[in-house]
Design an enzyme around this catalytic site. Structure first.
Site, short mmCIF file in Angstrom:
data_model
loop_
_atom_site.label_atom_id
_atom_site.label_comp_id
_atom_site.label_asym_id
_atom_site.label_seq_id
_atom_site.Cartn_x
_atom_site.Cartn_y
_atom_site.Cartn_z
N LYS A 198 0.72 -1.04 -0.29
CA LYS A 198 -0.18 -0.24 -0.08
C LYS A 198 1.10 1.12 0.17
O LYS A 198 0.57 2.08 -0.77
CB LYS A 198 -0.95 -0.13 1.65
CG LYS A 198 -1.47 -0.95 1.04
CD LYS A 198 -3.00 -0.83 0.40
CE LYS A 198 -4.68 -1.34 0.37
NZ LYS A 198 -4.96 -1.13 -0.07
N SER A 213 1.90 -9.52 -0.92
CA SER A 213 0.50 -7.77 -0.65
C SER A 213 0.76 -7.48 0.82
O SER A 213 1.52 -6.51 1.02
CB SER A 213 -0.21 -7.95 -0.73
OG SER A 213 -1.35 -8.77 -0.12
#
Length: 342
Positions: free
Chosen positions: A62, A312
């Site tokens: 992110k 991720s």
């Protein structure tokens, strides 16, 4: 075959993010985010590589989108600060990027958020506002209007999508002849950015999304040609909390339609087994959402050929990690390294 767009009779609309946007984002964030390694996984059946975004400073991909979005603001706009709503990785990413830019940040979090997440966000310099979960966006909008801040959405924003896509450019620089990139899917920001980059730079490479069986709204949306919402109470059953978004974004969905070949699902047991395998064999800590691509590959390794799984994120609750390790005592499949590379 790639999924057809919703309107198959008219001209194909231009996508909201282009490869030029992703390349520009890479130049913009270089030196501010980690160029994470692409690691081989010889312990896994088939041929698997890991893009270890869990090694970013805030433990997740992110950061790429947050840094790019804030850097794109005009100086006079940026000076007023930024606001977002998030219970996890995106909030920390915005807090980190705002601190690096020397501007204030407000992160609106649900009052049910864990104390660890709240403390981590505050430690990065953000002001945290705790509200009932269903009021997060409303309160964030009120903060924006009152303080003149700019909203940095978690996924449905062109600059955020472009920033996330930069990791795919790194993958393609590090490895040739990739058959499949396996990408976790929540709201669609990550897979949209990856899809744009892969479609333009390596069109023979398939982009495959991975969701939990208990939160498969993106799979249903891609299959039906329209955005399909799941009840939030249903998506909250999955341990993969980063994928509990009940509906993919308005911007991300057409990109998914144009660039993603398919979206597959994995069970809760398969997710926990992947978390355990990564910890034992790769020495990498992955949160359940971050381990989705590995879960898909371990479940059906011959389906994906030479595959890259985007790891991720690594911000896992210690209790969940302990559960994964104790519930999956065998680690990975009993395939030898020699058998894993036919």
């Amino acid at each position: 075959m790639r999924a057809a767009p919703q309107d198959v009779t008219g001209p194909r609309p231009a996508l909201p993010v282009t490869i030029g946007d992703v390349v520009a984002a890479r130049d913009r964030i270089t030196g501010h985010v980690v160029r994470t390694p692409l690691l081989p996984a010889p312990w896994a059946p088939g041929e698997l590589w890991l893009k270890a975004e869990s090694l970013q400073p805030i433990g997740a991909f992110k950061l790429r989108g947050a840094v790019n979005a804030i850097a794109r603001l005009r100086p006079e706009t940026r000076a007023h600060g930024v606001v977002t709503h998030s219970s996890g990785n995106h909030g920390q990413a915005v807090a980190w990027a705002a601190r690096a830019a020397g501007i204030p940040a407000v992160v609106v979090m649900p009052d049910s958020a864990t104390a660890v997440k709240v403390a981590a966000t505050r430690a990065l310099g953000a002001e945290v506002v705790l509200v009932p979960s269903d009021r997060r966006e409303l309160v964030a909008d009120a903060v924006r209007a009152e303080r003149g801040m700019t909203t940095i959405p978690p996924f449905d924003h062109a600059d955020v999508i472009a920033g996330q896509g930069t990791l795919a450019l790194e993958v393609l620089e590090d490895l040739d002849d990739i058959d499949t990139v396996l990408v976790p899917v929540g709201g669609g920001g990550l897979i949209s950015g990856v899809g744009v980059a892969i479609a333009a730079s390596s069109p023979r490479t398939r982009v495959v999304g991975v969701e939990p069986e208990l939160a498969a709204d993106a799979r249903d949306s891609l299959a039906s040609g329209r955005r399909v919402a799941w009840d939030a109470r249903a998506t909250h059953r999955t341990i993969a909390d980063g994928t509990r978004t009940p509906l993919v974004g308005e911007l991300t969905f057409p990109i998914i339609q144009a660039t993603v070949e398919e979206i597959v699902t994995v069970s809760e047991d398969e997710i926990l087994a992947a978390v355990a395998s990564l910890a034992r064999h790769a020495r990498l800590v992955a949160e359940p959402s971050g381990a989705l691509g590995v879960a898909a590959q371990l479940a059906d390794p011959r389906r994906y050929g030479r595959a890259v799984a985007v790891l991720s994120g690594g911000n896992i609750d210690p209790a969940v990690l302990a559960r994964a390790l104790t519930s999956s005592p065998g680690g990975t499949a009993s395939t030898t390294p020699e058998e894993a590379h036919p």
